[in-house]
Design a protein around this motif. Structure first.
Motif, short mmCIF file in Angstrom:
data_model
loop_
_atom_site.label_atom_id
_atom_site.label_comp_id
_atom_site.label_asym_id
_atom_site.label_seq_id
_atom_site.Cartn_x
_atom_site.Cartn_y
_atom_site.Cartn_z
N ILE B 40 25.39 -21.12 16.25
CA ILE B 40 24.48 -20.17 15.63
C ILE B 40 24.98 -19.88 14.22
N ALA B 41 24.09 -20.04 13.26
CA ALA B 41 24.43 -19.73 11.87
C ALA B 41 23.60 -18.54 11.42
N ALA B 42 24.22 -17.66 10.63
CA ALA B 42 23.49 -16.49 10.11
C ALA B 42 23.70 -16.38 8.61
N PHE B 43 22.60 -16.26 7.90
CA PHE B 43 22.61 -16.11 6.45
C PHE B 43 22.11 -14.74 6.06
N ASP B 44 22.87 -14.06 5.23
CA ASP B 44 22.32 -12.90 4.55
C ASP B 44 21.18 -13.39 3.64
N ASN B 45 20.30 -12.49 3.23
CA ASN B 45 19.18 -12.90 2.36
C ASN B 45 19.41 -12.56 0.88
N ASP B 46 19.36 -11.28 0.52
CA ASP B 46 19.44 -10.90 -0.91
C ASP B 46 20.79 -11.27 -1.51
N GLY B 47 20.75 -12.12 -2.52
CA GLY B 47 21.99 -12.57 -3.18
C GLY B 47 22.63 -13.76 -2.49
N THR B 48 22.13 -14.10 -1.30
CA THR B 48 22.66 -15.27 -0.58
C THR B 48 21.61 -16.37 -0.53
N LEU B 49 20.35 -15.98 -0.36
CA LEU B 49 19.27 -16.97 -0.34
C LEU B 49 18.36 -16.87 -1.56
N TRP B 50 18.33 -15.71 -2.18
CA TRP B 50 17.54 -15.56 -3.42
C TRP B 50 18.13 -14.46 -4.28
N VAL B 51 17.60 -14.38 -5.50
CA VAL B 51 18.07 -13.41 -6.50
C VAL B 51 17.97 -11.98 -5.98
N GLU B 52 19.05 -11.20 -6.16
CA GLU B 52 18.96 -9.79 -5.77
C GLU B 52 19.14 -8.86 -6.97
N ALA B 236 28.65 -18.20 9.10
CA ALA B 236 27.98 -17.09 8.42
C ALA B 236 28.11 -17.23 6.92
N ALA B 237 27.06 -16.83 6.22
CA ALA B 237 27.06 -16.85 4.76
C ALA B 237 26.56 -15.52 4.24
N GLY B 238 27.27 -14.99 3.23
CA GLY B 238 26.87 -13.73 2.66
C GLY B 238 27.36 -13.61 1.24
N ASN B 239 27.16 -12.44 0.64
CA ASN B 239 27.65 -12.25 -0.73
C ASN B 239 28.05 -10.82 -1.03
N GLY B 240 27.90 -9.93 -0.06
CA GLY B 240 28.17 -8.53 -0.36
C GLY B 240 29.09 -7.88 0.66
N ASP B 241 29.55 -6.67 0.31
CA ASP B 241 30.47 -5.96 1.20
C ASP B 241 29.84 -5.67 2.55
N VAL B 242 28.53 -5.55 2.59
CA VAL B 242 27.84 -5.26 3.86
C VAL B 242 27.79 -6.47 4.78
N ASP B 243 28.29 -7.61 4.29
CA ASP B 243 28.32 -8.83 5.12
C ASP B 243 29.68 -9.05 5.78
N ILE B 244 30.65 -8.20 5.48
CA ILE B 244 32.03 -8.47 5.91
C ILE B 244 32.15 -8.65 7.42
N GLU B 245 31.57 -7.75 8.19
CA GLU B 245 31.70 -7.83 9.65
C GLU B 245 31.13 -9.15 10.18
#
Lengths: 297, 297
Positions: B40-52, B236-245
């Motif tokens: 299972i892969a999970a991607f954050d959206n804003d700033g990870t998949l498109w401009v935030e 998992a892929a993210g770009n912000g502090d809210v993605d840490i967990e």
């Protein structure tokens, strides 16, 4: 069905209707074509994928737990729903067995409280232990061997035709997830059901007492399917009155009729309304007695 | 990546780490093997998949709606969060832009109230209208064209390797579902996000004001992923502090670093902690400037 998936179905109207629909819905030139994005199938569990008589499998699991919970917390013995469980109140248990929404809701409140604070791992281990150590009272076999083979074949046939297959039951999401991969060949994420909220704490998922949305019965089934998929199911299979909304929203609706007292059970209790709706809606009826060569896995 | 999916990535440490992990995790003989059920892969959206930047796309949509809502209900103008929106309170909006959980929660309460009673169809039509009629202020292009091409390639590469790919964002589940199939090639059911409860009424799904579970930020991301899949994401892929967990629970964690002021933005605001965690955890950093040949779709 196609290939081996044909094996347990007798020739007849039900099999024909299924094969015809799944063939036509995959053909762009057919008026019954279903775009790939909408190929979502939803199956009820108890009575649709496995035996639900004399009571749903999970009910036995819950009775056991609540009895232990009351033994550990004696003041609960006089309170709902515990007093019904401890005293084996026939009227109440009958309503739960028939999946009467109000009784199931009360029952699940008890469930929420009994497992509050348990980690997911603890809960799953209890489910597996229960299923490994209890047999069906009439058939003397593990419950997971009392899954209907023709329905497993149907699940495989749907997958072949590009459908995403979900199980949607009023029963516990995490109870079913404990068996979905080995028993149905469906990933945990394809299981939709009644569930508690969880909190992630100290690296564990911990059960809370409150529910996540409504019990997945009646309109609650549609709400849970929508929350998960953003759609209604285009193909739906069920066997009880609590499946009517889900069946009614589908392009193709299948109703399992329990009419085989010899190999399984003959009972239309809790299915009176769905059988009437099936007649009105021209839904496909599956006679367990006539349409299935083999019943169990 | 593999085949065409290689096109937008420059050779380098990030690309190597991804290709290596996705190859090894598919190989039973590797110590990094991941069983199919756990892919299972999970991607954050804003700033990870498109401009935030300068603010998450959905924030603009919500500002517009809440301003209309206050215009129709003037007594709200003095209440939280409406007064912040109407007065364009910089401090509050800055917190929302940085996805500060408390500000986002308050913001979403406003959202819940503004759309309470709307059908899903009405909501989805509003999203589509907003996206069709608004352009990004700097790039002058529709938001859906500001999706990162290398990440779309990565999604395809994961699918090829047998991964089930989810997007998990603090943003609105149904906002993202309106674009997921056309923009990402992901079914609506692969979108996990913050969402209201719905009630099925008169054949329609109608929005309620209360939320379904917690906002999908921080631990809420894990809870929403677990509710949907019964697992944590292994990739998992993210770009912000809210993605840490979410990143911390994965076997392979990817962090997009916004360091490309020319083609996109250079900003580590709201990413200070995740960059530190990435360093500690040996997570894979993707430099937008150096690792991507092409940025946009």
């Amino acid at each position: 069905m196609s290939g081996d998936a044909r094996a347990s179905w007798n020739d007849g109207a039900a099999k024909n209707a299924i094969v015809e629909f799944l063939t036509e819905s995959a053909s762009e030139s057919s008026p019954r074509f279903i775009p790939v994005v909408d190929r979502i199938a939803a199956f009820d569990n108890d009575g649709t994928l496995w035996v639900e008589q004399p009571m749903p499998v999970q009910a036995g699991f819950i009775f056991q737990k609540l009895a232990q919970h009351v033994a550990a917390n004696p003041s609960l013995a006089e309170q709902e729903p515990y007093k019904y469980i401890v005293n084996r109140d026939e009227a109440f248990l009958g309503r739960v067995a028939k999946q009467d929404p109000e009784a199931v809701e009360m029952f699940l409140m008890g469930v929420g409280e009994a497992w509050e604070g348990a980690t997911h791992e603890e809960y799953e281990a209890e489910v597996k232990k229960f299923l490994a150590s209890n047999h069906h009272e009439r058939f003397g076999r593990p419950f997971t061997s009392l899954v209907y083979r023709p329905m497993l074949e149907l699940i495989d046939f749907l997958k072949e035709k590009g459908w995403r297959v979900y199980v949607c039951s009023g029963g516990g999401r995490d109870f079913m997830r404990a068996i979905s991969e080995d028993t149905w060949g469906l990933f945990k994420e394809n299981v939709i059901g009644s569930a508690p909220e969880f909190e992630h704490r100290d690296g564990k998922f911990v059960r809370k007492s409150e529910m996540r949305g409504r019990v997945a019965l009646g309109p609650g089934k549609l709400e849970q399917i929508f929350a998960r998929t953003g759609r209604v199911a285009s193909f739906a299979a069920g066997n009880g009155d609590v499946d009517i909304e889900m069946l009614d929203s589908a392009e193709f609706a299948l109703v399992i009729v329990h009419d085989d007292d010899e190999r399984e059970y003959a009972s239309t209790s809790g299915a009176e309304k769905v059988l009437a709706a099936a007649k009105r809606g021209g839904w496909t009826l599956v006679s367990m007695k006539n349409d299935w060569k083999t019943v169990f896995k």
